[in-house]
Write an enzyme that holds these catalytic residues in place. Structure first.
Site, PDB file in Angstrom:
ATOM      1  N   GLY A   1       0.809  -1.265   0.032  1.00 14.90           N
ATOM      2  CA  GLY A   1      -0.009  -0.213   0.056  1.00 14.90           C
ATOM      3  C   GLY A   1       0.811   1.397  -0.007  1.00 14.90           C
ATOM      4  O   GLY A   1       1.740   1.205   0.488  1.00 14.90           O
TER       5      GLY A   1
ATOM      6  N   GLY B   1      -0.751  -9.466  -2.232  1.00 14.93           N
ATOM      7  CA  GLY B   1       0.227 -10.664  -1.554  1.00 14.93           C
ATOM      8  C   GLY B   1       1.612 -11.222  -2.647  1.00 14.93           C
ATOM      9  O   GLY B   1       2.356 -10.065  -3.208  1.00 14.93           O
TER      10      GLY B   1
ATOM     11  N   ASP C   1       1.284   2.332   9.405  1.00 19.91           N
ATOM     12  CA  ASP C   1       0.596   1.256  10.170  1.00 19.91           C
ATOM     13  C   ASP C   1       1.875   1.218  11.476  1.00 19.91           C
ATOM     14  O   ASP C   1       1.299   1.479  12.742  1.00 19.91           O
ATOM     15  CB  ASP C   1       0.270   0.139  10.100  1.00 19.91           C
ATOM     16  CG  ASP C   1      -0.544  -0.066   9.202  1.00 19.91           C
ATOM     17  OD1 ASP C   1      -1.393   0.713   8.757  1.00 19.91           O
ATOM     18  OD2 ASP C   1      -0.509  -1.072   8.113  1.00 19.91           O
TER      19      ASP C   1
ATOM     20  N   HIS D   1      -8.600   5.574   3.537  1.00 21.04           N
ATOM     21  CA  HIS D   1      -7.520   6.007   2.852  1.00 21.04           C
ATOM     22  C   HIS D   1      -7.331   7.257   2.551  1.00 21.04           C
ATOM     23  O   HIS D   1      -6.171   7.854   2.034  1.00 21.04           O
ATOM     24  CB  HIS D   1      -8.014   5.209   1.065  1.00 21.04           C
ATOM     25  CG  HIS D   1      -7.845   3.661   1.232  1.00 21.04           C
ATOM     26  ND1 HIS D   1      -8.970   3.224   1.219  1.00 21.04           N
ATOM     27  CD2 HIS D   1      -6.637   2.749   0.612  1.00 21.04           C
ATOM     28  CE1 HIS D   1      -8.554   2.107   1.042  1.00 21.04           C
ATOM     29  NE2 HIS D   1      -7.586   1.174   0.863  1.00 21.04           N
TER      30      HIS D   1
HETATM   31  O1  F6P Z   1      -0.941  -1.254   5.765  1.00 20.14           O
HETATM   32  C1  F6P Z   1      -1.323   0.164   5.597  1.00 20.14           C
HETATM   33  C2  F6P Z   1      -3.009  -0.259   5.126  1.00 20.14           C
HETATM   34  O2  F6P Z   1      -3.326   1.399   5.321  1.00 20.14           O
HETATM   35  C3  F6P Z   1      -3.819  -0.411   6.413  1.00 20.14           C
HETATM   36  O3  F6P Z   1      -3.759   0.130   7.558  1.00 20.14           O
HETATM   37  C4  F6P Z   1      -5.324  -1.311   5.979  1.00 20.14           C
HETATM   38  O4  F6P Z   1      -5.699  -2.028   6.663  1.00 20.14           O
HETATM   39  C5  F6P Z   1      -4.672  -1.379   4.118  1.00 20.14           C
HETATM   40  O5  F6P Z   1      -3.323  -0.685   3.978  1.00 20.14           O
HETATM   41  C6  F6P Z   1      -5.723  -1.134   3.537  1.00 20.14           C
HETATM   42  O6  F6P Z   1      -5.530  -1.515   2.186  1.00 20.14           O
HETATM   43  P1  F6P Z   1      -5.529  -1.349   0.944  1.00 20.14           P
HETATM   44  O7  F6P Z   1      -5.646  -0.353   0.245  1.00 20.14           O
HETATM   45  O8  F6P Z   1      -5.363  -2.289  -0.618  1.00 20.14           O
HETATM   46  O9  F6P Z   1      -7.408  -1.533   0.531  1.00 20.14           O
END
Ligand code: F6P
Length: 360
Positions: A14, A78, A140, A284
């Site tokens: 991310g 992944g 995080d 986000h």
């Molecule tokens: O690891 C960063 C993060 O923003 C987490 O806080 C959140 O759970 C996850 O990524 C969200 O992922 P995605 O952008 O795939 O929805």
């Protein structure tokens, strides 16, 4: 010092504010040492084909220090390493193709900027012989071995600002406002933004909560005249004896998606207190926007240090912040682990002393 002439750089996982600042630092510091940087698109997938990378010169990274996102693109899907992949030259094993193309691109080193997933993939490629230096990134702040990851400070600043804004409307309407923040299975964003924003309850994954105790604390506030409350809920928080709330379970190469606990807490607090409640999910938005000055500096230091480690041939390492220094850690020592909020962290004790409830 190794005689290095070409370094690849990629971003994975991310996005987090500060990725571009690292790329800029890598490109500029490498160029000033006579090293060419090749920007690889969309994480390791950019190593599958020759047309998914480009040489980056300092001119290409001028002005990106303050930009969120990543000019290289990223993937959050992944670990592909043992999968089969279709390439322009036919089907291949992912790992074999990446290694073959790394050599065809005449790269001497790779700087992989990413979170636990990207670092785990990098560590596997290191074991297969690729010379990689890792750079930890995540809002995080849950990567072991580094006090801070860039992106965290920006996310906390945004969440704090959001809580400030919710305070005024909560007070005006005498409501309970519940704010769900990101952080996966660590409560760093919730704890920092909650304390910085003056929240009354902070629910984090490290401390399973009892909604009755949270409600009791909010009713007490009502009694002494504070008729509104702010509750910060980490997306990974869960009730005692209960489970985390998922928007989507993990499947194939896609990781689980946490979310929904804020709405549940909001409804439960409404029932328990009889007060009007509202919930907000910051989502986000916490990953967007310009990095704070702290994150720009950390990202810049990480990028500079990564090039220095590559020049010294110190591969299989991850740059890390051990205040006041930037140090190197063995990647193998940090992957596959999660840095959660320790129960003896003084900020927890201080927050409790100030009357904040964690629902325990
Ligand atoms: O690891 C960063 C993060 O923003 C987490 O806080 C959140 O759970 C996850 O990524 C969200 O992922 P995605 O952008 O795939 O929805």
């Amino acid at each position: 010092m190794l005689a290095i002439s070409r370094i690849g750089v990629l971003t994975g996982g991310g996005d987090a504010p500060g990725l571009n600042a690292v790329i800029r630092a890598v490109v500029k510091s490498a160029a000033n040492s006579g090293i060419k940087t090749v920007g690889i698109e969309d994480s390791f997938d950019g190593l599958l084909e020759l047309d998914r990378s480009r040489v980056l010169i300092p001119r290409d990274v001028t002005g990106i220090l303050r930009l969120g996102g990543t000019i290289l693109g990223t993937l959050n899907t992944g670990n592909p390493i043992s999968s089969e992949v279709n390439t322009s030259e036919g089907p291949r094993r992912y790992a074999d193709r990446v290694i073959e193309m790394f050599h065809r691109m005449r790269l001497d080193a790779l700087v992989a900027i990413g979170g636990d997933g990207t670092l785990a993939i990098s560590n596997e490629f290191c074991a297969l012989g690729l010379p990689i230096v890792g750079v930890p990134k995540t809002i995080d702040n849950d990567i072991v071995g580094t006090t801070n990851c860039f992106g965290f400070d920006t996310a906390v600043a945004f969440a704090t600002d959001a809580i400030d804004r919710l305070h005024t409307t909560a007070e005006a309407h005498k409501r309970i406002m519940v704010v769900e923040v990101m952080g996966r299975h660590a409560g760093w964003i919730a704890l920092y933004a909650g304390v910085a924003g003056g929240a009354d309850a902070i629910l984090i994954p490290e401390i399973p909560f009892d909604i009755g105790l949270v409600a009791e604390r909010l009713r007490e506030r009502d009694k002494w005249g504070a008729k509104f409350s702010i509750v910060v809920v980490a997306e990974g928080a869960y009730p005692k004896g209960g489970t985390t709330s998922l928007i989507e379970a993990a499947h194939g190469r896609t990781a689980e998606r946490l979310g929904g606990m804020g709405v549940q807490v909001c409804a439960a607090l409404g029932r328990e207190t009889g007060k009007e409640t509202r919930s907000v999910v910051l989502g986000h938005l916490q990953r967007g926007g310009a990095p704070t000055s702290f994150d720009r500096i950390l990202a810049t230091r990480f990028g500079g240090k990564a090039v220095e480690l590559a020049k010294r041939g110190e591969f299989g390492t991850m740059v890390a912040f051990a205040p006041p220094d930037i140090v190197a850690r063995r990647m193998a020592d940090v992957v596959g682990k999660t840095k959660t909020v320790p129960m003896d962290f003084d900020l927890l004790a201080t927050a409790r002393a100030l009357g904040v409830t964690f629902g325990d």
